[in-house]
Design a protein around this motif. Structure first.
Motif, PDB file in Angstrom:
ATOM      1  N   ASP A 102     -15.202 -15.140  19.186  1.00  0.00           N
ATOM      2  CA  ASP A 102     -14.980 -13.798  19.739  1.00  0.00           C
ATOM      3  C   ASP A 102     -15.062 -13.772  21.266  1.00  0.00           C
ATOM      4  O   ASP A 102     -14.999 -12.715  21.880  1.00  0.00           O
ATOM      5  N   PRO A 113     -35.239 -14.880  26.801  1.00  0.00           N
ATOM      6  CA  PRO A 113     -35.121 -13.646  26.024  1.00  0.00           C
ATOM      7  C   PRO A 113     -34.117 -13.795  24.882  1.00  0.00           C
ATOM      8  O   PRO A 113     -33.339 -14.754  24.845  1.00  0.00           O
ATOM      9  N   SER A 114     -34.128 -12.838  23.992  1.00  0.00           N
ATOM     10  CA  SER A 114     -33.240 -12.841  22.840  1.00  0.00           C
ATOM     11  C   SER A 114     -31.780 -12.916  23.282  1.00  0.00           C
ATOM     12  O   SER A 114     -31.381 -12.260  24.235  1.00  0.00           O
ATOM     13  N   GLY A 115     -31.019 -13.767  22.591  1.00  0.00           N
ATOM     14  CA  GLY A 115     -29.588 -13.821  22.845  1.00  0.00           C
ATOM     15  C   GLY A 115     -29.163 -14.691  24.008  1.00  0.00           C
ATOM     16  O   GLY A 115     -27.998 -14.699  24.393  1.00  0.00           O
ATOM     17  N   CYS A 116     -30.089 -15.471  24.585  1.00  0.00           N
ATOM     18  CA  CYS A 116     -29.735 -16.253  25.772  1.00  0.00           C
ATOM     19  C   CYS A 116     -29.156 -17.625  25.421  1.00  0.00           C
ATOM     20  O   CYS A 116     -28.764 -18.374  26.304  1.00  0.00           O
ATOM     21  N   GLY A 117     -29.120 -17.957  24.128  1.00  0.00           N
ATOM     22  CA  GLY A 117     -28.451 -19.203  23.745  1.00  0.00           C
ATOM     23  C   GLY A 117     -29.360 -20.331  23.280  1.00  0.00           C
ATOM     24  O   GLY A 117     -28.918 -21.460  23.096  1.00  0.00           O
ATOM     25  N   LYS A 118     -30.623 -20.037  23.052  1.00  0.00           N
ATOM     26  CA  LYS A 118     -31.573 -21.090  22.650  1.00  0.00           C
ATOM     27  C   LYS A 118     -31.217 -21.689  21.295  1.00  0.00           C
ATOM     28  O   LYS A 118     -31.153 -22.913  21.129  1.00  0.00           O
ATOM     29  N   THR A 119     -31.020 -20.796  20.316  1.00  0.00           N
ATOM     30  CA  THR A 119     -30.741 -21.283  18.959  1.00  0.00           C
ATOM     31  C   THR A 119     -29.403 -22.020  18.914  1.00  0.00           C
ATOM     32  O   THR A 119     -29.287 -23.060  18.263  1.00  0.00           O
ATOM     33  N   THR A 120     -28.435 -21.493  19.645  1.00  0.00           N
ATOM     34  CA  THR A 120     -27.138 -22.177  19.701  1.00  0.00           C
ATOM     35  C   THR A 120     -27.329 -23.593  20.237  1.00  0.00           C
ATOM     36  O   THR A 120     -26.809 -24.567  19.690  1.00  0.00           O
ATOM     37  N   ALA A 179     -22.019 -18.515  24.713  1.00  0.00           N
ATOM     38  CA  ALA A 179     -23.448 -18.571  24.379  1.00  0.00           C
ATOM     39  C   ALA A 179     -24.169 -19.595  25.233  1.00  0.00           C
ATOM     40  O   ALA A 179     -25.325 -19.414  25.615  1.00  0.00           O
ATOM     41  N   THR A 237     -17.682 -14.872  23.130  1.00  0.00           N
ATOM     42  CA  THR A 237     -19.044 -14.935  23.675  1.00  0.00           C
ATOM     43  C   THR A 237     -19.353 -16.345  24.175  1.00  0.00           C
ATOM     44  O   THR A 237     -19.221 -17.313  23.439  1.00  0.00           O
ATOM     45  N   TYR A 243     -18.108 -18.832  21.375  1.00  0.00           N
ATOM     46  CA  TYR A 243     -17.824 -18.418  20.001  1.00  0.00           C
ATOM     47  C   TYR A 243     -16.412 -17.840  19.930  1.00  0.00           C
ATOM     48  O   TYR A 243     -15.873 -17.412  20.964  1.00  0.00           O
TER      49      TYR A 243
HETATM   50  N1  ATP Z   1     -21.510 -16.792  15.239  1.00  0.00           N
HETATM   51  C1  ATP Z   1     -21.517 -16.131  16.390  1.00  0.00           C
HETATM   52  N2  ATP Z   1     -20.413 -15.496  16.819  1.00  0.00           N
HETATM   53  C2  ATP Z   1     -20.389 -14.837  17.988  1.00  0.00           C
HETATM   54  N3  ATP Z   1     -21.445 -14.771  18.832  1.00  0.00           N
HETATM   55  C3  ATP Z   1     -22.572 -15.393  18.457  1.00  0.00           C
HETATM   56  C4  ATP Z   1     -22.680 -16.096  17.230  1.00  0.00           C
HETATM   57  N4  ATP Z   1     -23.934 -16.604  17.136  1.00  0.00           N
HETATM   58  C5  ATP Z   1     -24.568 -16.231  18.257  1.00  0.00           C
HETATM   59  N5  ATP Z   1     -23.756 -15.516  19.058  1.00  0.00           N
HETATM   60  C6  ATP Z   1     -24.068 -14.946  20.378  1.00  0.00           C
HETATM   61  O1  ATP Z   1     -24.386 -16.005  21.256  1.00  0.00           O
HETATM   62  C7  ATP Z   1     -25.425 -15.632  22.141  1.00  0.00           C
HETATM   63  C8  ATP Z   1     -26.571 -16.629  21.994  1.00  0.00           C
HETATM   64  O2  ATP Z   1     -27.157 -16.531  20.693  1.00  0.00           O
HETATM   65  P1  ATP Z   1     -28.396 -17.421  20.232  1.00  0.00           P
HETATM   66  O3  ATP Z   1     -28.666 -17.110  18.821  1.00  0.00           O
HETATM   67  O4  ATP Z   1     -28.129 -18.818  20.591  1.00  0.00           O
HETATM   68  O5  ATP Z   1     -29.526 -16.831  21.175  1.00  0.00           O
HETATM   69  P2  ATP Z   1     -31.095 -17.027  21.116  1.00  0.00           P
HETATM   70  O6  ATP Z   1     -31.507 -17.238  22.516  1.00  0.00           O
HETATM   71  O7  ATP Z   1     -31.451 -18.049  20.131  1.00  0.00           O
HETATM   72  O8  ATP Z   1     -31.575 -15.592  20.656  1.00  0.00           O
HETATM   73  P3  ATP Z   1     -32.805 -15.188  19.684  1.00  0.00           P
HETATM   74  O9  ATP Z   1     -34.045 -15.496  20.419  1.00  0.00           O
HETATM   75  O10 ATP Z   1     -32.566 -13.709  19.523  1.00  0.00           O
HETATM   76  O11 ATP Z   1     -32.603 -15.959  18.432  1.00  0.00           O
HETATM   77  C9  ATP Z   1     -25.800 -14.204  21.760  1.00  0.00           C
HETATM   78  O12 ATP Z   1     -25.126 -13.339  22.631  1.00  0.00           O
HETATM   79  C10 ATP Z   1     -25.277 -14.060  20.352  1.00  0.00           C
HETATM   80  O13 ATP Z   1     -24.941 -12.730  20.068  1.00  0.00           O
END
Ligand code: ATP
Length: 387
Positions: free
Chosen positions: A13, A36-43, A17, A15, A11
């Motif tokens: 900033d 876990p939350s924030g590990c990059g699944k949604t990305t 992901a 990060t 990203y």
């Molecule tokens: N637009 C963005 N800008 C900067 N960092 C981002 C952005 N979107 C997500 N991130 C960061 O990227 C990492 C992965 O995020 P992501 O949403 O893919 O995780 P996730 O595994 O789906 O989490 P969750 O289960 O909480 O949805 C996290 O550290 C998040 O803070």
């Protein structure tokens, strides 16, 4: 069908992901992404329909590099289900479901007919629910409409982000069951994100367990539970993975015990003698075709007197499960009916009974099979007894 080749997403900033991710989802396969939350699944998921663009690597859908496909055209081929469903509040359930077909230019009547068919598929009677508005539905029903809508244009690929996250555990299990039934019929290529390992195990043909931005293990539910690839995965699947395994281990005919069987038209005195002979307190009652009729206790047949027939004395068998059902279901039925065993049926045909001891044995065998990399029927029986 979906192929990630060294895909990264950094990203703006800084990060990271997703970090050099490579994996493949086969046609008709359901892969769950768990972590876990924030590990990059949604990305990961949102890069497939280009809601997010990767910073490196490439993603192929059906052999085509999606960077070369117009995002709008791409999204028509990819159904998308999210937790907040996102139904239009001022449109009926039927029109909500018909959104995508209408967008791609189907005639209104055809789009609505298709929508009705899909509502039916997800277990909502279109006559009853089609004309309602989203606020007139329960959370679980809204979720089903979300799934129906995602399937409306018959996309080969389905992306689902925590699709069953917003409902209570009982409804969630129901939705999961329905979804699995539906998936068995439509065989979409599915990528499903969840933070719940139980859900990942239950739904996935294969599971990708995420650490920070990378996949720690990509394998079948049995292998992830039975042989976690890293300490991290072991920690994530948890100490109770034996319990979780209950939900992915199917009942096989080999797991069953054969109790004493009596025939429905057998004289009671005859049945009593046989039960006594075999030192059995009860017998399973079958009809001439081998179909389950019920069960009968030795005291009942012994006291029946001359002329009594087994069929008149039999109780209905409430504790039963179909063969192939998960061990967890058998265990649940046992507890529900306070029964010491459950009958296992193939259709109506009686195959045998599963006792707690047999259940434990099946579970052990499934653990050993994974550890040895063989199928469950290849596991030496001794290793079970010794364990
Ligand atoms: N637009 C963005 N800008 C900067 N960092 C981002 C952005 N979107 C997500 N991130 C960061 O990227 C990492 C992965 O995020 P992501 O949403 O893919 O995780 P996730 O595994 O789906 O989490 P969750 O289960 O909480 O949805 C996290 O550290 C998040 O803070």
């Amino acid at each position: 069908m979906i192929r990630f080749e060294q895909v990264s997403k950094r990203y703006p900033d800084g990060t990271m992901a997703v970090d050099e991710l490579s994996f493949e989802v086969g046609e008709g396969e359901l892969v769950t992404l768990v972590g876990p939350s924030g590990c990059g699944k949604t990305t990961t998921m949102m890069m497939v329909n280009r809601l997010i663009e990767p910073t490196a690597g490439r993603i192929l859908v059906n052999g085509e590099n999606i960077a070369d496909v117009d995002p709008v055209r791409l999204r028509r081929r990819i159904g998308y289900v999210i937790q907040q469903v996102g139904l239009f509040p001022h449109r009926t359930v039927l029109d909500n479901t018909a959104t995508v077909p209408a967008l791609v230019g189907w005639k209104k009547a055809k789009a609505r007919a298709r929508a009705a068919e899909l509502l039916d598929l997800v277990g909502l009677d279109p006559k009853l629910y089609g004309s309602r508005y989203p606020e007139q539905l329960s959370g679980g029903q809204r979720q089903r409409v979300g799934v129906a809508r995602a399937l409306a244009a018959d996309p080969p690929v389905l992306l689902m982000d925590e699709p069953f996250g917003a409902v209570d555990p009982v409804v969630r299990e129901q939705l999961q069951d329905e979804f699995l039934r539906m998936q068995a019929a439509v065989r979409k290529t599915v990528l499903l994100v969840t933070h719940d390992i139980e859900e990942a195990v239950r739904l996935g043909d294969r599971i990708a367990v995420y650490g920070q931005g990378r996949i720690e293990q990509f394998d079948t539910p049995g292998a992830v539970l039975g042989a976690p690839a890293t300490p991290y995965v072991a920690g994530f699947v948890g100490a109770d993975r034996g319990l979780k395994r209950l939900s992915v281990t199917e009942i096989l005919p080999d797991d069953l015990e054969q109790p004493t069987v009596v025939r429905i038209d057998e004289p009671a005195a005859h049945a009593a003698a046989r039960l006594r002979e075999e030192d059995a307190r009860w017998g399973v009652v079958l009809d001439a075709d081998g179909d389950l009729h019920g069960w009968v206790g030795i005291d009942e047949v012994a006291l029946a007197g001359e002329g009594g027939e087994v069929g008149d004395l039999a109780h209905r068998m409430r504790a039963w499960v179909p063969v192939g059902a998960p061990l967890k279901q058998a265990f649940g039925v046992m507890l529900q009916h306070d029964a010491g065993w459950v009958a296992v049926l193939d259709g109506a045909r009686f195959l045998g009974v599963l006792t707690p001891a047999k259940l434990h044995e099946a579970l052990r065998r499934s653990v050993d099979a994974d550890a040895q990399g063989v199928t469950r029927d290849q596991v030496e029986f001794d290793s079970v007894a010794d364990a």
